[in-house]
Design a protein around this motif. Structure first.
Motif, PDB file in Angstrom:
ATOM      1  N   ALA A  10       1.315  74.344  41.837  1.00  9.10           N
ATOM      2  CA  ALA A  10       1.957  74.305  43.152  1.00  9.10           C
ATOM      3  C   ALA A  10       1.518  75.490  44.012  1.00  9.10           C
ATOM      4  O   ALA A  10       1.268  75.341  45.215  1.00  9.10           O
ATOM      5  CB  ALA A  10       3.472  74.311  42.983  1.00  9.10           C
ATOM      6  N   VAL A  11       1.420  76.664  43.382  1.00  4.51           N
ATOM      7  CA  VAL A  11       0.966  77.854  44.116  1.00  4.51           C
ATOM      8  C   VAL A  11      -0.496  77.683  44.525  1.00  4.51           C
ATOM      9  O   VAL A  11      -0.898  78.033  45.636  1.00  4.51           O
ATOM     10  CB  VAL A  11       1.141  79.124  43.259  1.00  4.51           C
ATOM     11  N   GLU A  12      -1.284  77.101  43.635  1.00  9.52           N
ATOM     12  CA  GLU A  12      -2.712  76.923  43.904  1.00  9.52           C
ATOM     13  C   GLU A  12      -2.956  76.045  45.130  1.00  9.52           C
ATOM     14  O   GLU A  12      -3.908  76.266  45.885  1.00  9.52           O
ATOM     15  CB  GLU A  12      -3.374  76.306  42.671  1.00  9.52           C
ATOM     16  N   LYS A  13      -2.088  75.065  45.345  1.00  5.61           N
ATOM     17  CA  LYS A  13      -2.252  74.169  46.500  1.00  5.61           C
ATOM     18  C   LYS A  13      -2.085  74.893  47.825  1.00  5.61           C
ATOM     19  O   LYS A  13      -2.534  74.408  48.866  1.00  5.61           O
ATOM     20  CB  LYS A  13      -1.251  73.020  46.405  1.00  5.61           C
ATOM     21  N   THR A  14      -1.417  76.054  47.802  1.00  9.12           N
ATOM     22  CA  THR A  14      -1.194  76.799  49.047  1.00  9.12           C
ATOM     23  C   THR A  14      -2.316  77.813  49.330  1.00  9.12           C
ATOM     24  O   THR A  14      -2.294  78.477  50.359  1.00  9.12           O
ATOM     25  CB  THR A  14       0.143  77.570  48.979  1.00  9.12           C
TER      26      THR A  14
END
Length: 587
Positions: free
Chosen positions: A198-202
């Protein structure tokens, strides 16, 4: 222990250290499984044991010499990476490694000195334990003994068809088993998960960072150089006698002289002389491989050779090698555009890992500060609020909300009453979850009509099992009186490690039956499965009892462990060691 307290803070810190150690060893494990009363109690027991042994060392005035401490530290595998080529420690790296763990060399060496002293104390107790054949033989015989048995199974399934309950039967069964027929406590929940993905998508990767990363990692991106080698091996393992090792080396030297005179005959000599069964038939060819595939002396000799070169004698743990380098395959580099996709993915992952701790703190604060809803944290961190229905305190699922710590928090009194968010709970590596109850349904007793199907099923099963027990018990009595009438299957041999297809309950009963008079008869209640009649025909001691060296060693070890535990209990009493908290239920 000996007048010194172990505080709650000491206990909590030791437990957290244990959890951290487990997380480091198994990064993907659910750390929640270590946060249980049983695990915490085990940590406390080990703390007490350690303190008791340390106090015992002091009472006995045991000391450890400096050379013994040095030897213990030198043999630690964890410190092998900071050794120089000559085997000595790089003292500067040694200090840095210890400083990273909050220790000075003096503190670390004091800890090792203490550990060695404790180890000597325990090993002294174990080594003083002596066992004799008169002790070993009965134990081994009991464990390894075999028995020839015949069995007749009265299966409850054979009586199911005849078990037909009336309405009165169902009503009576319901009245006597009401506690078994309840709808479980359940809830509908909402939850959000913060993960590394989820963090990587940002994360948006900067073009300049990509190019810099490419330039810094071109060597790694290109892959490893590979070399194709052939070898001739003359076996000389470490356990070979010194004269035989000398002969092997002499033979290898003669072969090397022949190859030096005519390198072209390497493959032919390998086929005839090499003692490596995997490569000899191929003329010694080992194919292509990169660094790290072979033992160190072999690898160092090979990668020092020029193309077409032949080594001298190379000694490894397997014997003496003569190595020929036949080809070198250089890695092919990639252009920036070719590597761009993989580079961007890797760099985004690295940046997400660095950012995760910061986002995790935001996540934890938001679910606590705005406790009435998960929507604010989801909107702020671009997460999705997910839902699950029919969740119970005993739910079994691969979903992240099914972790014991999450379920415990969800079904706590505070969560049920106020429907607040749970705290941020770690449910996996780089994975936090917060949840809240949307609707809660307490457990309640079912009515007869609601439970009718289950009632009927349970009554039929119970009646069939009871009928099987009655029939089996009657057959046991009749066959004991008139053995010729017995209806038994063919004889089989059973032991504690050989069940012959029989259930554990039947095997245990057969091995526990008194054999003072043979044949011996025994009945076995199999619960819902029915009943078994077992006839023990003969007892057969293990034929290789005298040769059971490993089993005798295990018995000796067990005696030693028992002596150690007894000594620990003696020390605990002597040092007035007392645990002041109750043991968890079931331990």
């Amino acid at each position: 222990v000996d007048g010194v307290d172990i505080t709650q803070e000491d206990w909590d810190r030791s437990h957290q250290n244990e959890v951290s150690r487990m997380r480091a060893a198994m990064p993907n494990v659910d750390v929640g499984m270590f946060d249980t009363p049983a695990i915490k109690n085990g940590v406390l027991e080990r703390m007490v044991q350690t303190r008791v042994l340390e106090a015992g060392v002091k009472k006995l005035n045991l000391t450890v010499s400096d050379p013994r401490v040095t030897q213990a530290i030198s043999g630690m595998e964890a410190l092998s990476s900071i050794k120089k080529e000559d085997g000595s420690f790089d003292l500067e790296k040694y200090r840095q490694l210890l400083a990273a763990q909050g220790m000075t060399p003096e503190m670390f060496e004091a800890r090792i000195r203490n550990n060695v002293a404790v180890s000597q104390l325990v090993s002294g107790v174990v080594q003083s334990s002596v066992t004799f054949p008169s002790q070993n033989r009965p134990l081994l015989d009991a464990f390894l003994q075999q028995r020839e048995v015949q069995v007749s199974i009265f299966s409850a399934s054979d009586y199911l068809a005849a078990a037909k309950p009336t309405e009165e039967d169902i009503a009576k069964y319901f009245e006597s088993h009401k506690e078994q027929f309840k709808s479980p406590e359940s809830a509908d929940i909402e939850y959000v998960v913060l993960s590394l993905d989820a963090v990587e998508k940002t994360i948006t990767v900067n073009e300049a960072d990509l190019k810099t990363y490419f330039e810094q990692n071109q060597t790694n991106l290109a892959g490893k150089e590979e070399r194709r080698a052939s070898h001739i091996l003359i076996n000389a393992p470490k356990d070979m006698s010194a004269p035989d090792i000398a002969k092997a080396k002499e033979k290898a030297a003669v072969i090397l002289d022949s190859i030096k005179k005519n390198p072209a005959q390497f493959a032919d000599i390998a086929k005839k002389q090499s003692q490596d069964p995997g490569s000899a038939s191929q003329g010694g060819d080992l194919g292509f491989f990169a660094k790290g595939a072979m033992v160190k002396p072999f690898e160092e000799a090979l990668f020092a050779l020029p193309a077409g070169g032949v080594s001298g004698l190379v000694e490894t743990e397997f014997g003496y090698h003569i190595i020929a380098l036949s080809d070198i395959r250089k890695p092919k580099g990639s252009t920036f555009e070719q590597a761009r996709g993989a580079l961007e993915k890797e760099l985004r992952r690295q940046q997400a890992q660095r950012k995760f701790a910061e986002v995790a703190e935001q996540f934890s604060n938001l679910v606590y500060e705005q406790a009435d809803s998960l929507k604010p944290v989801a909107e702020r961190l671009k997460l999705t609020v997910q839902r699950a229905q029919g969740v119970t305190p005993q739910s079994q699922s691969a979903e992240p909300w099914a972790k014991p710590r999450v379920l415990s928090a969800l079904f706590s009194a505070d969560s049920i009453e106020r429907k607040h968010n749970t705290e941020a709970i770690e449910v996996g590596s780089h994975q936090l979850l917060a949840a809240r109850l949307v609707q809660h349904s307490p457990a309640r007793a079912l009515t007869l009509d609601e439970a009718r199907a289950a009632l009927t099923r349970d009554w039929v099963q119970a009646r069939a099992a009871d009928q099987a027990r009655q029939e089996g018990a009657a057959a046991l009595k009749a066959w004991q009186d008139q053995p010729a009438q017995a209806k038994l299957v063919a004889a089989v041999t059973v032991s504690r490690d050989q069940a012959a297809g029989l259930s554990p309950a039947v095997v245990t009963a057969a091995l526990q039956a008194s054999t003072r008079k043979l044949p011996a008869w025994v009945g076995v209640d199999l619960g819902d499965q029915g009943y078994a009649v077992v006839k023990v025909n003969q007892v057969m001691p293990d034929q290789k009892l005298a040769q059971r060296k490993s089993e005798r060693a295990q018995i000796a070890q067990a005696y030693g462990n028992t002596q150690t535990l007894a000594y620990l209990e003696h020390l605990k009493a002597k040092l007035d060691a007392r645990i002041l908290v109750a043991k968890p239920t079931g331990l």
